[in-house]
Design an enzyme around this catalytic site. Structure first.
Site, PDB file in Angstrom:
ATOM      1  N   LYS B 159       0.691  -1.376   0.066  1.00 12.89           N
ATOM      2  CA  LYS B 159      -0.451  -0.348   0.070  1.00 12.89           C
ATOM      3  C   LYS B 159       0.669   1.377  -0.163  1.00 12.89           C
ATOM      4  O   LYS B 159       1.980   1.071   0.708  1.00 12.89           O
ATOM      5  CB  LYS B 159      -0.980   0.088   1.219  1.00 12.89           C
ATOM      6  CG  LYS B 159      -2.214  -1.109   1.197  1.00 12.89           C
ATOM      7  CD  LYS B 159      -2.554  -1.097   2.571  1.00 12.89           C
ATOM      8  CE  LYS B 159      -3.757  -0.186   2.070  1.00 12.89           C
ATOM      9  NZ  LYS B 159      -4.484  -0.415   3.496  1.00 12.89           N
ATOM     10  N   GLY B 165      -8.994   6.482  -0.989  1.00 11.09           N
ATOM     11  CA  GLY B 165      -9.904   5.939  -1.639  1.00 11.09           C
ATOM     12  C   GLY B 165      -9.853   4.249  -2.868  1.00 11.09           C
ATOM     13  O   GLY B 165     -10.263   4.685  -3.962  1.00 11.09           O
ATOM     14  N   GLU B 201       0.482  -4.608   3.930  1.00 12.68           N
ATOM     15  CA  GLU B 201      -0.484  -5.101   4.954  1.00 12.68           C
ATOM     16  C   GLU B 201      -0.881  -6.735   4.281  1.00 12.68           C
ATOM     17  O   GLU B 201      -1.145  -7.086   3.865  1.00 12.68           O
ATOM     18  CB  GLU B 201      -1.852  -4.254   5.432  1.00 12.68           C
ATOM     19  CG  GLU B 201      -1.915  -3.162   5.919  1.00 12.68           C
ATOM     20  CD  GLU B 201      -3.432  -2.474   5.854  1.00 12.68           C
ATOM     21  OE1 GLU B 201      -2.924  -1.003   6.762  1.00 12.68           O
ATOM     22  OE2 GLU B 201      -4.356  -2.524   5.585  1.00 12.68           O
ATOM     23  N   LYS B 237     -19.092   2.560  -1.076  1.00 13.93           N
ATOM     24  CA  LYS B 237     -19.899   1.686  -0.596  1.00 13.93           C
ATOM     25  C   LYS B 237     -21.428   2.071  -1.037  1.00 13.93           C
ATOM     26  O   LYS B 237     -21.472   3.198  -1.271  1.00 13.93           O
ATOM     27  CB  LYS B 237     -20.053   2.389   0.881  1.00 13.93           C
ATOM     28  CG  LYS B 237     -18.947   2.807   1.972  1.00 13.93           C
ATOM     29  CD  LYS B 237     -18.696   3.232   2.859  1.00 13.93           C
ATOM     30  CE  LYS B 237     -17.510   3.229   3.835  1.00 13.93           C
ATOM     31  NZ  LYS B 237     -16.830   4.531   4.613  1.00 13.93           N
ATOM     32  N   GLU B 275     -12.475   3.507  10.382  1.00 13.39           N
ATOM     33  CA  GLU B 275     -12.874   2.150   9.434  1.00 13.39           C
ATOM     34  C   GLU B 275     -12.143   0.990   9.932  1.00 13.39           C
ATOM     35  O   GLU B 275     -11.000   1.213  10.147  1.00 13.39           O
ATOM     36  CB  GLU B 275     -12.660   2.550   8.079  1.00 13.39           C
ATOM     37  CG  GLU B 275     -13.415   3.517   8.172  1.00 13.39           C
ATOM     38  CD  GLU B 275     -13.450   4.275   6.200  1.00 13.39           C
ATOM     39  OE1 GLU B 275     -14.752   4.080   5.674  1.00 13.39           O
ATOM     40  OE2 GLU B 275     -12.629   3.930   5.489  1.00 13.39           O
ATOM     41  N   GLU B 289      -8.585   2.621   9.206  1.00 10.20           N
ATOM     42  CA  GLU B 289      -8.351   4.422   9.215  1.00 10.20           C
ATOM     43  C   GLU B 289      -9.231   5.225   9.495  1.00 10.20           C
ATOM     44  O   GLU B 289     -10.322   4.867  10.082  1.00 10.20           O
ATOM     45  CB  GLU B 289      -7.948   4.974   7.472  1.00 10.20           C
ATOM     46  CG  GLU B 289      -8.996   4.879   6.343  1.00 10.20           C
ATOM     47  CD  GLU B 289      -8.853   5.351   5.337  1.00 10.20           C
ATOM     48  OE1 GLU B 289      -8.272   4.256   3.607  1.00 10.20           O
ATOM     49  OE2 GLU B 289      -9.391   5.832   4.526  1.00 10.20           O
ATOM     50  N   ARG B 293     -14.024  13.827   9.440  1.00  8.08           N
ATOM     51  CA  ARG B 293     -15.351  14.172   8.777  1.00  8.08           C
ATOM     52  C   ARG B 293     -16.622  13.540   8.913  1.00  8.08           C
ATOM     53  O   ARG B 293     -16.697  12.771   9.002  1.00  8.08           O
ATOM     54  CB  ARG B 293     -15.051  14.580   6.791  1.00  8.08           C
ATOM     55  CG  ARG B 293     -14.513  13.086   6.295  1.00  8.08           C
ATOM     56  CD  ARG B 293     -14.891  13.255   5.065  1.00  8.08           C
ATOM     57  NE  ARG B 293     -13.946  12.134   4.456  1.00  8.08           N
ATOM     58  CZ  ARG B 293     -14.196  10.766   4.818  1.00  8.08           C
ATOM     59  NH1 ARG B 293     -15.929  10.516   4.835  1.00  8.08           N
ATOM     60  NH2 ARG B 293     -14.379   9.768   3.265  1.00  8.08           N
ATOM     61  N   VAL B 296     -20.709  10.404   4.094  1.00  6.87           N
ATOM     62  CA  VAL B 296     -22.491  10.033   3.755  1.00  6.87           C
ATOM     63  C   VAL B 296     -22.825   8.994   4.916  1.00  6.87           C
ATOM     64  O   VAL B 296     -24.375   9.734   4.515  1.00  6.87           O
ATOM     65  CB  VAL B 296     -21.776   8.949   2.114  1.00  6.87           C
ATOM     66  CG1 VAL B 296     -23.549   8.970   0.919  1.00  6.87           C
ATOM     67  CG2 VAL B 296     -20.525   9.815   1.276  1.00  6.87           C
ATOM     68  N   ARG B 339     -27.747   3.863  -1.863  1.00  4.51           N
ATOM     69  CA  ARG B 339     -26.990   5.237  -2.626  1.00  4.51           C
ATOM     70  C   ARG B 339     -27.686   5.056  -4.026  1.00  4.51           C
ATOM     71  O   ARG B 339     -27.461   4.808  -4.785  1.00  4.51           O
ATOM     72  CB  ARG B 339     -25.795   5.529  -2.539  1.00  4.51           C
ATOM     73  CG  ARG B 339     -24.677   5.629  -0.564  1.00  4.51           C
ATOM     74  CD  ARG B 339     -23.196   5.874  -1.646  1.00  4.51           C
ATOM     75  NE  ARG B 339     -22.213   5.738  -0.306  1.00  4.51           N
ATOM     76  CZ  ARG B 339     -21.152   5.857   0.334  1.00  4.51           C
ATOM     77  NH1 ARG B 339     -21.087   7.036  -1.035  1.00  4.51           N
ATOM     78  NH2 ARG B 339     -20.849   6.326   1.269  1.00  4.51           N
TER      79      ARG B 339
END
Lengths: 80, 454
Positions: B159, B165, B201, B237, B275, B289, B293, B296, B339
């Site tokens: 990673k 994202g 990881e 998601k 998360e 992570e 903020r 959604v 969504r």
């Protein structure tokens, strides 16, 4: 000399190069074969290739890099 | 000093959501917008609106100078960044503070710390929170990486420290593949993020995505339980719920307490989400992570706890202490959000902007609809495809799924293709009803079922 146009199949933003630090897919005067990628359309944060549906010589682009375009709008002019 | 006038540096459904929260507290609202969003619902609802640039986000919603100039001109004393765009840009948070305004979120320093994935892992380990088995920080070169992966085992992820994202990730099944992919990943990370630093990881197979909502005031942190967001397509998601269908009460408490411990260790202020991956097979959870903020999927948490998360963000940013003790946060029933994106599930989710020719919204008990839609509105091609979110509440999970099914049957968004047909199929799917899913489940399901989604 007959000319043809390559149309945008999607509304979005037109890019002439795969990413900002790479050369354009095509320049004025380049030969174009069927299926050649001539640019990208960004729509809703996804990228879609614009491919030529006929062969010829690329006369000129009709829109600038990063211009907003509508579906069906001519993007480039080809000569036979 | 509480906020008097709030500038919303975002667009779409979250801008509408923030305006509503501000209005309830008597806070005046200023909506900045691009030329393409002049007729947007958020612009119509806000007390005041300022155009900050042309359609492309780089020239408008990401144009820091234009946003700060609009804030100054309009006399805003605070700025809410929403999600995406500049919401997790530490330098932007610093600029807002330097301009004498309140940034609705944590400090630039906290955003910087938690935005660095390697630093965030270290914070988690120091707080005693389990992380995905991996390298001890960055790996200097291929030899160090090979030593680390020998301890961790395969499959393993390479990673990029600066990734995000779902970008900057390679998965190796064995050492030969690892040796081949590592230099590629480094070069790609350098090119994509200007930073070639990598860490390793372990891949947790058949993992569920669970995440914990926290609220902090810089002194005290509480959790508002977890959400599960395992139904994803291309790491995005699409269906989120609270609570998770997978956790026992013991695991739930341990998970949520770990999130509080981690956030408290950085004296977190504002709303945040931690998360985790949850391994069904072993019952273990691993921090991945933190998002500094609003997210959604925040409405599902609002519904099971009765807390207005955006409203609390505004109160905390205005200097008020947290209004709740942990024992006042209780979990009631089950909430699900889907969504609704301007994408055609029958055409491999091709995004399609256009004009909304008709709109019929579901209603009744336990149904909420957060969106940017109105009949006749146009959906520009320049931004992400999220149109809105249908959220339902039920006494338990199956009740919520049945309510989702009838709400989806009432919903009509005409003029463009949306992802509604995907959810109309999923509510009847046995694995979904049983909660027997993982983060790759939906992509497998789509391989054989996409044709049904016309």
């Amino acid at each position: 000399m007959a000319t043809k146009q390559i149309l945008s199949h999607l509304p979005g933003v037109f890019y002439r190069q795969p990413s900002p630090d790479q050369p354009p897919y095509k320049s004025d005067g380049d030969p174009v074969a069927v299926g050649d990628t001539i640019g990208l359309i960004e729509v809703m944060k996804t990228f879609h290739e614009v491919q030529a549906d006929s062969a010829g010589k690329l006369v000129k682009f009709l829109v600038e890099n990063e211009d907003p375009v509508m579906a069906g709008q001519p993007l480039a002019e080809l000569s036979e | 000093m509480s906020i008097q006038k709030l500038l919303i540096a975002n667009r779409g459904e979250i801008a509408v959501r923030i305006i509503r929260a501000a209005r309830e507290q008597g806070i005046a609202t200023v909506q900045v917008h691009s030329a393409a969003d002049a007729d947007s619902l958020a612009v119509q609802l806000a007390d005041d609106a300022v155009e900050i640039g042309p359609a492309p986000a780089a020239k408008s919603y990401l144009n820091v100078d234009a946003i700060l100039a609009a804030a100054q001109r309009s006399g805003a004393d605070a700025l809410h960044p929403g999600y995406g765009f500049l919401a997790e840009n530490a330098a932007f948070a610093d600029r807002v503070a330097a301009a004498g305004m309140i940034f609705v979120g944590p400090s630039g320093d906290t955003i910087r710390l938690m935005g660095d994935k390697v630093a965030a892992r270290k914070v988690a380990m120091e707080a005693g929170v389990p992380t995905v088995p991996g390298s001890d920080g960055l790996v200097a070169d291929l030899e160090a990486a090979k030593a680390a992966v020998a301890d961790i085992g395969f499959p393993a992820m390479i990673k990029a420290a600066a990734g995000g994202g779902g970008r900057g990730i390679r998965i190796a099944q064995d050492m030969a593949e690892f040796e081949r992919l590592f230099p590629q990943a480094s070069a790609e990370a350098q090119a994509a993020f200007g930073d070639g630093a990598l860490y390793i990881e372990k891949v947790i197979e058949r993992a569920r995505h669970v995440e914990v909502q926290v609220l902090g005031d810089g002194e005290r942190v509480i959790h508002c339980f977890e959400r599960e967001c395992s139904l994803q397509r291309r790491r995005q998601k699409v269906w989120e719920e609270a609570p998770s269908a997978a956790l026992s009460q013991d695991v739930r408490l341990a998970l949520c307490e770990s999130a509080v411990k981690l956030s408290a260790s950085v004296r977190y202020s504002g709303a945040g989400t931690l998360e985790y991956l949850y391994d069904d097979a072993t019952g273990a959870f691993y921090f991945i992570e933190m998002n500094t903020r609003i997210q959604v999927e925040h409405p599902v948490t609002e519904w099971i706890t009765g807390i207005d998360l955006v409203g609390e963000m505004l109160r905390i940013a205005g200097g008020a202490p947290l209004r709740f003790r942990q024992d006042e946060i209780t979990l009631r029933g089950h909430a699900i959000q889907v969504r609704l994106n301007a994408e055609d599930p029958a055409r491999n989710f091709l995004p399609g902007p256009g004009t909304i020719s008709d709109l019929r919204l579901p209603g009744g008990p336990g149904v909420r609809f957060d969106s940017l839609l109105y009949s006749g509105c146009s959906i520009p091609p320049f931004y992400d495809s999220l149109l809105g979110k249908l959220i339902v509440w039920g006494e338990d999970r199956l009740h919520a799924i049945d309510r989702m099914k009838s709400a989806l049957a009432e919903l009509e968004i005409a003029g463009i293709a949306t992802t509604a047909p995907l959810f109309r199929a999923l509510v009847d799917e046995e694995s979904v009803r049983e909660g027997n899913v993982h983060t790759r489940w939906l992509e497998h399901w789509l391989e054989t079922n996409a044709a049904k989604l016309a």
